[in-house]
Motif scaffolding. Structure first.
Motif, PDB file in Angstrom:
ATOM      1  N   ARG A  82      -8.904 -11.330  -0.746  1.00  0.00           N
ATOM      2  CA  ARG A  82      -8.069 -11.717   0.389  1.00  0.00           C
ATOM      3  C   ARG A  82      -8.827 -12.656   1.328  1.00  0.00           C
ATOM      4  O   ARG A  82      -8.255 -13.616   1.860  1.00  0.00           O
ATOM      5  CB  ARG A  82      -7.586 -10.473   1.141  1.00  0.00           C
ATOM      6  CG  ARG A  82      -6.556  -9.668   0.376  1.00  0.00           C
ATOM      7  CD  ARG A  82      -6.087  -8.461   1.186  1.00  0.00           C
ATOM      8  NE  ARG A  82      -5.246  -8.866   2.290  1.00  0.00           N
ATOM      9  CZ  ARG A  82      -3.914  -8.892   2.246  1.00  0.00           C
ATOM     10  NH1 ARG A  82      -3.289  -8.535   1.142  1.00  0.00           N
ATOM     11  NH2 ARG A  82      -3.211  -9.269   3.281  1.00  0.00           N
ATOM     12  N   PRO A 115       0.501 -13.413  -1.590  1.00  0.00           N
ATOM     13  CA  PRO A 115       0.516 -11.958  -1.442  1.00  0.00           C
ATOM     14  C   PRO A 115      -0.357 -11.281  -2.499  1.00  0.00           C
ATOM     15  O   PRO A 115      -0.369 -11.692  -3.667  1.00  0.00           O
ATOM     16  CB  PRO A 115       1.993 -11.593  -1.629  1.00  0.00           C
ATOM     17  CG  PRO A 115       2.737 -12.861  -1.361  1.00  0.00           C
ATOM     18  CD  PRO A 115       1.842 -13.971  -1.824  1.00  0.00           C
ATOM     19  N   ASP A 134      -0.257  -6.231   0.148  1.00  0.00           N
ATOM     20  CA  ASP A 134       1.030  -6.761   0.594  1.00  0.00           C
ATOM     21  C   ASP A 134       2.171  -6.113  -0.179  1.00  0.00           C
ATOM     22  O   ASP A 134       3.346  -6.435   0.033  1.00  0.00           O
ATOM     23  CB  ASP A 134       1.083  -8.275   0.387  1.00  0.00           C
ATOM     24  CG  ASP A 134       0.037  -8.990   1.226  1.00  0.00           C
ATOM     25  OD1 ASP A 134       0.033  -8.794   2.448  1.00  0.00           O
ATOM     26  OD2 ASP A 134      -0.785  -9.732   0.645  1.00  0.00           O
ATOM     27  N   PHE A 169       6.813  -5.698   2.745  1.00  0.00           N
ATOM     28  CA  PHE A 169       5.952  -4.970   1.805  1.00  0.00           C
ATOM     29  C   PHE A 169       6.786  -4.582   0.590  1.00  0.00           C
ATOM     30  O   PHE A 169       7.827  -3.942   0.703  1.00  0.00           O
ATOM     31  CB  PHE A 169       5.377  -3.722   2.475  1.00  0.00           C
ATOM     32  CG  PHE A 169       4.363  -2.994   1.642  1.00  0.00           C
ATOM     33  CD1 PHE A 169       3.012  -3.290   1.759  1.00  0.00           C
ATOM     34  CD2 PHE A 169       4.749  -2.009   0.745  1.00  0.00           C
ATOM     35  CE1 PHE A 169       2.069  -2.617   0.999  1.00  0.00           C
ATOM     36  CE2 PHE A 169       3.814  -1.334  -0.020  1.00  0.00           C
ATOM     37  CZ  PHE A 169       2.469  -1.634   0.106  1.00  0.00           C
TER      38      PHE A 169
END
Length: 307
Positions: A82, A115, A134, A169
């Motif tokens: 990330r 994501p 995510d 989400f």
């Protein structure tokens, strides 16, 4: 899971809206910077519609005689990926740092968010998905009680980390769907041909869990009636015990060895597959949606030549 450059380039060139990405990549088979740079390259082909699924690597690791990545290590892996996808320089430990290079030369795209969803079924991995991901990709979780149990653990993980889950989400259940013809059984030859490899993969996973602690609770109830017989089947495999995993996982989620077709009971099929008439399938999907599933990832049998 590996999908080559021809798949992604072809899919990106001939589509405009579908999201592209692996669901899920096995973290233990490649370094975090390699994963990050690879998905950033895919994002260049399909900017704004790329995602990255990451998991501990159940079969891909076991087929090499290795255990899946521990959840604690997966947490570090996800955070590293990330950070890299956010354009940051990350600490790899031991004094080593890195970032995504050649960003300005047009080879990768970090300008559109990518994501990161976490493949998870166990409690620790589900909490990790809530804390860091995510989205979450559980396997064969579609029954309302199962979905609610998984989403509670995801929410718990988010709460523990002081995080509010984003509105978008995703809870993507990996499953299979078969619509029965009028009067057709869930164990007809057609249905079994469409579900055998998927059910077999679930049985293999249950066996691995049982072999770790030899506890009936590790085996899903639909598989318990043939658990002893299946263990005897594995014990009788020709491959030496120290390399038996090579035979156990041969064809994983792609085909099922003929010797294992006897374990395709109706309960086993229904445990991991949405199966029924059109109305029954629609009802099962609606129940899953109401319980919290936002997407289904359908796993179909690989089309093998008839032998």
């Amino acid at each position: 899971m590996y999908l080559g450059p021809l798949f992604f380039s072809g899919s990106a060139a001939h589509t405009e809206r579908i999201a592209l990405g692996p669901g899920v990549a096995a973290a233990g088979t490649r370094l975090a910077p390699v994963t990050a740079h690879s998905i950033a390259s895919v994002a260049k082909l399909a900017p704004g519609r790329t995602f990255l699924g990451i998991g501990t690597g159940h079969t891909s690791m076991r087929v090499m005689g290795r255990k899946p990545m521990p959840v604690g290590e997966l947490r570090t892996y996800v955070r590293t990926v990330r950070g890299l996808l956010a354009g940051e320089e990350v600490d790899l430990g031991g004094g080593a740092h890195t970032r995504v290079l050649i960003r300005d030369q047009g080879f990768v795209d970090l300008d559109h968010p990518i994501p990161v969803v976490v493949g998870a079924n166990g409690p620790r991995a589900l909490r990790l998905a809530g804390a860091e991901g995510d989205g979450v990709v559980p396997i064969a979780v579609t029954r309302p009680d199962e979905v609610e149990g998984a989403t509670e653990l995801v929410a718990e993980g988010a709460a523990r980390s002081g995080r509010a889950l984003p509105p978008d989400f995703a809870t993507t259940s990996m499953t299979n769907v078969v619509v029965l013809a009028e009067g057709e059984s869930a164990t007809s030859s057609r249905v079994l041909a469409m579900t055998d490899s998927w059910v077999g993969a679930a049985i293999h996973f249950a066996y691995e869990m049982w072999s770790i602690r030899e506890d009936e609770d590790a085996v899903p109830p639909p598989f318990r009636p043939f658990c002893e017989e299946y263990c005897a089947h594995v014990a009788g495999m020709e491959t030496p015990e120290d390399r038996r995993y090579l035979e156990l996982h041969d064809g994983h989620a792609t085909w099922l060895p003929a010797a294992e077709r006897t374990f395709l009971t109706e309960d086993a099929v229904r445990a991991v597959t949405i199966v029924g008439t059109v109305d029954e399938v629609v009802e099962q999907i609606r129940e899953a949606e109401q319980a919290g599933v936002t997407e289904l990832a359908l796993q179909t049998r690989w089309p093998l030549p008839e032998t």
